[in-house]
Scaffold this motif. Structure first.
Motif, mmCIF file in Angstrom:
data_model
loop_
_atom_site.group_PDB
_atom_site.id
_atom_site.type_symbol
_atom_site.label_atom_id
_atom_site.label_comp_id
_atom_site.label_asym_id
_atom_site.label_seq_id
_atom_site.Cartn_x
_atom_site.Cartn_y
_atom_site.Cartn_z
ATOM 1 N N LEU A 47 0.810 -1.215 0.000
ATOM 2 C CA LEU A 47 0.000 0.000 0.000
ATOM 3 C C LEU A 47 0.845 1.267 0.000
ATOM 4 O O LEU A 47 0.441 2.282 -0.546
ATOM 5 C CB LEU A 47 -0.961 -0.009 1.198
ATOM 6 C CG LEU A 47 -2.017 -1.123 1.101
ATOM 7 C CD1 LEU A 47 -2.909 -1.130 2.329
ATOM 8 C CD2 LEU A 47 -2.864 -0.978 -0.153
ATOM 9 N N THR A 48 2.034 1.206 0.591
ATOM 10 C CA THR A 48 2.837 2.425 0.594
ATOM 11 C C THR A 48 3.587 2.614 -0.730
ATOM 12 O O THR A 48 4.067 3.696 -1.015
ATOM 13 C CB THR A 48 3.855 2.446 1.756
ATOM 14 O OG1 THR A 48 4.546 1.201 1.751
ATOM 15 C CG2 THR A 48 3.183 2.638 3.091
ATOM 16 N N ALA A 49 3.661 1.586 -1.541
ATOM 17 C CA ALA A 49 4.371 1.730 -2.827
ATOM 18 C C ALA A 49 3.450 2.178 -3.949
ATOM 19 O O ALA A 49 3.885 2.518 -5.037
ATOM 20 C CB ALA A 49 5.016 0.397 -3.208
ATOM 21 N N MET A 50 2.164 2.188 -3.655
ATOM 22 C CA MET A 50 1.196 2.469 -4.706
ATOM 23 C C MET A 50 1.285 3.934 -5.148
ATOM 24 O O MET A 50 1.277 4.835 -4.322
ATOM 25 C CB MET A 50 -0.190 2.163 -4.154
ATOM 26 C CG MET A 50 -1.293 2.268 -5.131
ATOM 27 S SD MET A 50 -2.738 1.398 -4.518
ATOM 28 C CE MET A 50 -3.255 2.416 -3.168
ATOM 29 N N ASN A 51 1.355 4.147 -6.453
ATOM 30 C CA ASN A 51 1.369 5.498 -7.024
ATOM 31 C C ASN A 51 2.514 6.363 -6.524
ATOM 32 O O ASN A 51 2.417 7.585 -6.532
ATOM 33 C CB ASN A 51 0.034 6.217 -6.786
ATOM 34 C CG ASN A 51 -1.061 5.609 -7.631
ATOM 35 O OD1 ASN A 51 -0.781 5.008 -8.662
ATOM 36 N ND2 ASN A 51 -2.285 5.741 -7.209
ATOM 37 N N GLN A 52 3.591 5.747 -6.062
ATOM 38 C CA GLN A 52 4.780 6.523 -5.719
ATOM 39 C C GLN A 52 5.721 6.505 -6.910
ATOM 40 O O GLN A 52 5.634 5.633 -7.775
ATOM 41 C CB GLN A 52 5.460 5.924 -4.480
ATOM 42 C CG GLN A 52 4.580 6.033 -3.248
ATOM 43 C CD GLN A 52 4.129 7.467 -2.992
ATOM 44 O OE1 GLN A 52 4.925 8.308 -2.635
ATOM 45 N NE2 GLN A 52 2.851 7.765 -3.216
ATOM 46 N N ARG A 53 6.634 7.440 -6.897
ATOM 47 C CA ARG A 53 7.504 7.590 -8.057
ATOM 48 C C ARG A 53 8.216 6.282 -8.403
ATOM 49 O O ARG A 53 8.282 5.876 -9.554
ATOM 50 C CB ARG A 53 8.513 8.695 -7.787
ATOM 51 C CG ARG A 53 9.165 9.118 -9.059
ATOM 52 C CD ARG A 53 10.307 10.039 -8.830
ATOM 53 N NE ARG A 53 11.216 9.749 -9.904
ATOM 54 C CZ ARG A 53 12.514 9.844 -9.839
ATOM 55 N NH1 ARG A 53 13.071 10.226 -8.728
ATOM 56 N NH2 ARG A 53 13.248 9.549 -10.869
ATOM 57 N N ASP A 54 8.727 5.623 -7.400
ATOM 58 C CA ASP A 54 9.460 4.392 -7.679
ATOM 59 C C ASP A 54 8.608 3.154 -7.473
ATOM 60 O O ASP A 54 9.116 2.043 -7.428
ATOM 61 C CB ASP A 54 10.699 4.306 -6.770
ATOM 62 C CG ASP A 54 11.596 5.507 -6.984
ATOM 63 O OD1 ASP A 54 11.788 5.864 -8.160
ATOM 64 O OD2 ASP A 54 12.052 6.091 -5.996
ATOM 65 N N GLY A 55 7.316 3.337 -7.302
ATOM 66 C CA GLY A 55 6.439 2.200 -7.055
ATOM 67 C C GLY A 55 5.626 1.848 -8.281
ATOM 68 O O GLY A 55 5.965 2.235 -9.401
ATOM 69 N N PHE A 56 4.544 1.117 -8.039
ATOM 70 C CA PHE A 56 3.735 0.686 -9.173
ATOM 71 C C PHE A 56 2.508 1.569 -9.313
ATOM 72 O O PHE A 56 2.065 2.202 -8.364
ATOM 73 C CB PHE A 56 3.323 -0.783 -9.012
ATOM 74 C CG PHE A 56 2.599 -1.064 -7.731
ATOM 75 C CD1 PHE A 56 1.231 -0.924 -7.664
ATOM 76 C CD2 PHE A 56 3.298 -1.443 -6.596
ATOM 77 C CE1 PHE A 56 0.557 -1.157 -6.485
ATOM 78 C CE2 PHE A 56 2.637 -1.686 -5.409
ATOM 79 C CZ PHE A 56 1.263 -1.542 -5.343
ATOM 80 N N ASP A 57 1.992 1.588 -10.525
ATOM 81 C CA ASP A 57 0.802 2.367 -10.820
ATOM 82 C C ASP A 57 -0.402 1.613 -10.288
ATOM 83 O O ASP A 57 -0.549 0.417 -10.515
ATOM 84 C CB ASP A 57 0.690 2.517 -12.344
ATOM 85 C CG ASP A 57 -0.531 3.302 -12.749
ATOM 86 O OD1 ASP A 57 -0.588 4.496 -12.424
ATOM 87 O OD2 ASP A 57 -1.429 2.725 -13.374
ATOM 88 N N CYS A 58 -1.262 2.304 -9.571
ATOM 89 C CA CYS A 58 -2.459 1.639 -9.042
ATOM 90 C C CYS A 58 -3.294 1.112 -10.200
ATOM 91 O O CYS A 58 -3.520 1.804 -11.180
ATOM 92 C CB CYS A 58 -3.283 2.608 -8.216
ATOM 93 S SG CYS A 58 -4.831 1.858 -7.689
ATOM 94 N N MET A 59 -3.750 -0.135 -10.071
ATOM 95 C CA MET A 59 -4.456 -0.754 -11.191
ATOM 96 C C MET A 59 -5.957 -0.592 -11.102
ATOM 97 O O MET A 59 -6.696 -1.186 -11.858
ATOM 98 C CB MET A 59 -4.063 -2.230 -11.313
ATOM 99 C CG MET A 59 -4.175 -3.052 -10.065
ATOM 100 S SD MET A 59 -2.862 -2.598 -8.909
ATOM 101 C CE MET A 59 -2.549 -4.136 -8.135
ATOM 102 N N SER A 60 -6.435 0.238 -10.171
ATOM 103 C CA SER A 60 -7.881 0.294 -9.990
ATOM 104 C C SER A 60 -8.584 1.251 -10.941
ATOM 105 O O SER A 60 -9.774 1.119 -11.174
ATOM 106 C CB SER A 60 -8.237 0.647 -8.550
ATOM 107 O OG SER A 60 -9.614 0.518 -8.341
#
Ligand SMILES: Nc1nc2c(c(=O)[nH]1)N[C@H]1C(S)=C(S)[C@@H](COP(=O)(O)OP(=O)(O)OC[C@H]3O[C@@H](n4cnc5c(=O)[nH]c(N)nc54)[C@H](O)[C@@H]3O)O[C@H]1N2
Ligand SMILES: Nc1nc2c(c(=O)[nH]1)N[C@H]1C(S)=C(S)[C@@H](COP(=O)(O)OP(=O)(O)OC[C@H]3O[C@@H](n4cnc5c(=O)[nH]c(N)nc54)[C@H](O)[C@@H]3O)O[C@H]1N2
Ligand SMILES: [Mo]
Length: 760
Positions: A47-60
């Protein structure tokens, strides 16, 4: 584990609909069982990696990220999507022997999803009642041999759901076209196809004409046929900010959706404890399918104001320089029948006057829309009328103003940009030919509805799907299922089980794949992918969780190997290299698709980049005439004979399309069940029915087939008069395959004529 399969029409609890939407509390509640599966550390990391620069794009959803992708923007339904995908529970090997396909056919989407992640390729041989494990090599050989054995490449169809990354989608269409067909149906055919058609025709490009920053600059935002509180929750933050900056908001919807009325921002103390922000300054409770009449009526009032005060209302400079068709529109709307408008919209003239006055007061207007507009027979003309209204006062191609279709799947727009479309224009095919040295097929291929028809009459024998759940998502469930069952081979590339795995051809395959949350290790190290959001911004997405299984292949790897197993005549395409290093794919994309120059370098920049958009950036319109087109559209109101209702099929708060997170719909007051039909209380009385009773819902079409939903609980709900609602995918059985939008062929899932009868 609680199961929706224990839940039937008797367990449903009906409470009061909520008048406000918020964020956090529902996640843990709705996702109790899935959260427990996931465990705290994995949940937190995800949950903390969602939509962060180095994280993954939320798929919702495809809602854009604010330009400052720094703060953690918690979104309840985004969190559900992550929890659902990132579960460490996997489908065990014994599952396939224990559960014959006939058994899977009796299970609900919820049960299927809760079995966990798919981790091994499985095959159902001809004549077998079961799937059984197969090696990756054997699976690819089987598909390759089957595809090469077809009489024509057009006997196969290749579906895409909008979660595939740009890299996977580009390779997939390349493979399909190198194989020799344009049969590339996708979920967009059932979603924003009407938008793409109408906007390409009128402004030259089928995408939103605004950027994220425009929301905060607008004077007026009109939200039509969209339920952001459930389906694009992060949009509520943008709307709250727009209001704080002085924008007025108008909601046009047959239902008083919680998120349109009031928003309690979970990121703010005031949001959690206070009364929240009132979202809609004006709420127009329109009848289903009444939007075209509403747009015409507002445009008519704009033109009348111009006639009363010539030279002061329209954007004459813009209309003269950039548009064609004003006189024809003026002449046509001069004849607009006020009574027809009031009948179609169900609104009072004063309400339309108020909207027109707001429109005239505003210098910068945005209109957003989603499925409430696109899934009607007259969706394309309705969107043309939205564009007409915007053009009259120059509300396209200036800051704070524009047409903003809000896309659904998180990369559905990117997939289209990458060539996932059954009728890509010649310029794209020419570029493919130049880059890869093969001659792509030129004849248009099949869309989603067309593919079902083609399987039904034996023209398509192989069905391959990159994600999604077509039999769950398409209209006319019985017809769609029978069609797939006639194929020689059906194959799904999937993360989790769904209905499409239970409805199979003579042979069937399931290829399990990595999800977006997971680390994608390849020969040159961990890879990232990229996606395009609803305002044409492209950015990277990097998985951070350990994959649930070492056996999984990425979508890119699966498509590359599929191509190697199938094609022997295209040595110029370096399939084997693609999966080792996704930069190679992006270099090809940069050569083929306008706007992607220096893709590898720019995608690594902090915010990604916006794709060029001539109407937005330069106020130029890439239509054949080089101008934006004002169009004339005949109003043909929907017929509703006495004793009948119009039914829309929509999403609950706890589902993602055909994925069901829980049997609840908090904002609409529903608990423990989905077999409900929402009807205005006065309609219930008029029909001689009683709220709370069980009814059978029959749809009525000219083909006289009796399509019916049995034993649905009748729920009194403040919907517009004559307009009912039930959940998709259950209600898909009611929509005939041929009931589609003109020009776009999108199933008309939002206006189904129905008759209710007490259940026996
Ligand atoms: N959590 C979650 N997020 C999602 C999805 C999901 O299922 N769950 N799905 C994703 C996808 S693929 C998509 S396309 C989007 C869908 O996002 P939405 O379009 O918001 O989805 P629907 O639930 O179909 O809601 C349609 C809305 O339009 C209204 N409506 C229906 N008919 C009419 C009409 O004739 N006129 C007007 N003015 N309004 C009408 C309905 O009352 C409802 O509010 O969401 C995306 N995001
Ligand atoms: N009656 C009615 N019908 C509708 C609609 C409606 O409003 N009313 N809405 C329509 C709309 S807008 C849409 S977009 C379509 C949706 O149609 P689809 O996109 O076909 O359906 P989804 O339910 O989104 O697909 C979910 C499945 O995708 C797979 N999946 C999830 N993540 C991944 C991934 O990362 N990779 C791969 N390979 N697979 C993955 C999982 O197996 C999951 O079960 O439905 C349409 N159908
Ligand atoms: Mo969608």
């Amino acid at each position: 584990m609680s199961s929706v399969d224990d839940i039937n029409e008797d367990t449903i609890e009906v409470g009061k609909p909520r008048e406000w939407a918020a964020g956090v509390p529902g996640v843990t509640h709705a996702m109790g069982p899935a959260f427990r599966q996931m465990g705290v550390p994995r949940s937190l990391k995800a949950l903390t990696a969602m939509n962060q620069r180095d994280g993954f794009d939320c798929m919702s959803c495809a809602w854009p990220d604010p330009e400052h992708r720094k703060t953690f923007e918690l979104c309840e339904n985004g969190a559900k999507a992550v929890v659902w995908e990132a579960t460490p529970i996997t489908v065990p090997t014994e599952f396939w022997a224990e559960n014959p396909i006939s058994e899977l056919l009796t299970k609900s989407e919820y049960w299927l999803g809760m079995q966990g992640r798919l981790v091994q390729p499985v095959h159902k041989p001809a004549g077998s009642a079961h799937y059984r494990p197969i090696t990756w090599d054997d699976a690819f050989k089987l598909i390759g041999d089957t595809l090469r054995g077809l009489d024509s490449p057009d006997q196969a169809a290749f579906y895409t759901s909008g979660r595939a990354s740009n890299e996977a989608a580009f390779l997939y269409q390349l493979f399909v076209r190198a194989f020799g067909t344009n049969n590339l149906p996708d979920c967009s055919n059932m979603c924003h196809e009407s938008t793409s058609h109408a906007m390409a025709e009128t402004v030259g490009i089928g995408k939103s004409t605004i950027t994220y920053a425009d929301f905060a600059r607008a004077d007026l935002i009109i939200i039509m046929g969209q339920n952001p509180g459930s389906n694009h929750p992060r949009m509520l933050t943008a709307l709250e900010e727009a209001k704080a900056a002085g924008a007025a908001i108008v909601a046009v919807n047959p239902l008083p959706e919680a998120g349109l009325m009031r928003y309690k921002n979970p990121q703010k103390v005031r949001g959690v404890v206070g009364a929240g922000t009132v979202i809609a300054d004006q709420y127009l409770q329109i009848r289903l399918g009444g939007d075209m009449a509403l747009m015409q009526a507002v445009s008519r009032r704009v033109l009348d104001a111009e006639a009363a005060r010539p030279g002061t209302i329209l954007d004459h400079d813009f209309l003269r320089k950039n548009c064609v068709g004003l006189e024809e529109l003026r002449t046509h709307l001069a004849r607009l029948d006020d009574d027809a408008v009031l009948a179609a919209t169900g609104l009072r003239a004063a309400e339309i006057d108020e909207l027109a006055a707001r429109y005239l007061r505003a210098e910068k207007v945005i209109i957003t829309w989603a499925m409430g507009i696109t899934q009607h027979k007259k969706a394309v003309p309705t969107i043309r009328e939205i564009i007409n209204l915007l053009l009259l006062r120059g509300n396209i191609g200036k800051p704070g103003a524009g047409a903003c279709p809000i896309r659904g799947h998180s990369n559905v727009q990117g997939d289209r940009t990458m060539g996932i479309w059954e009728k890509m224009p010649p310029a794209f095919l020419d570029a493919l030919e130049r880059e890869f040295g093969f001659d792509p097929p030129r004849a248009p291929g099949l869309d989603s509805v067309g593919s079902i028809r083609a399987m039904q009459d034996g023209r398509v024998k192989v069905w391959i799907a990159l994600g999604g759940n077509l039999v769950g998502a398409i209209s006319d469930t019985a017809v769609a299922e029978a069609a797939i069952q006639k194929t020689a081979l059906s194959m799904q590339i999937s993360t989790k089980l769904n209905r499409s795995h239970a409805v199979v051809g003579e042979q069937a395959l399931i290829l399990p794949t990595l999800g977006r949350t997971e680390i994608d290790w390849q020969a040159t190290g961990p890879q990232f992918v990229s996606v395009e959001d609803t305002v044409s911004a492209v950015h990277s997405s990097t998985g951070l969780l350990e994959p649930v299984s070492e056996q999984l292949l990425s979508e890119v790897a699966i498509v590359s190997r599929l191509a190697r197993a199938t094609l022997d005549g295209t040595p110029s395409i370096g399939w084997a290299d693609f999966e080792n290093d996704y930069d190679i794919i992006r270099d090809h994309i940069a050569h083929v698709i306008p706007g992607f120059a220096d893709y590898n370098q720019r995608i690594r920049q902090q915010e990604g980049f916006y794709l060029p958009h001539p109407p937005r950036d330069l106020r130029t319109f890439p239509t054949p005439s080089g101008k934006a087109l004002l169009t004339v559209n005949e109003l043909e109101p929907l017929e509703r004979p006495p004793g009948r209702l119009l039914l829309q099929t929509l999403r609950s708060h706890d589902q993602f399309n055909t994925t069901i997170y829980s049997p609840n719909d908090r904002y609409r007051g529903i608990k423990n069940g989905r077999k409900v039909i929402f009807v205005n209380p006065e309609d219930i009385v008029e029909l001689g029915l009683i709220s709370g009773m069980l009814v059978d819902v029959h749809s009525e079409f000219s083909d006289h087939v009796d399509r019916v939903l049995r034993r649905f609980r009748l729920v009194a709900y403040p919907s517009a008069r004559g307009c009912a609602a039930a959940y998709f995918p259950e209600a898909n059985v009611l929509v005939p395959l041929d009931s589609t939008a003109e020009h776009s062929n999108t199933p008309a899932s939002k206006s189904v004529l129905v008759r209710l009868e007490p259940s026996r």
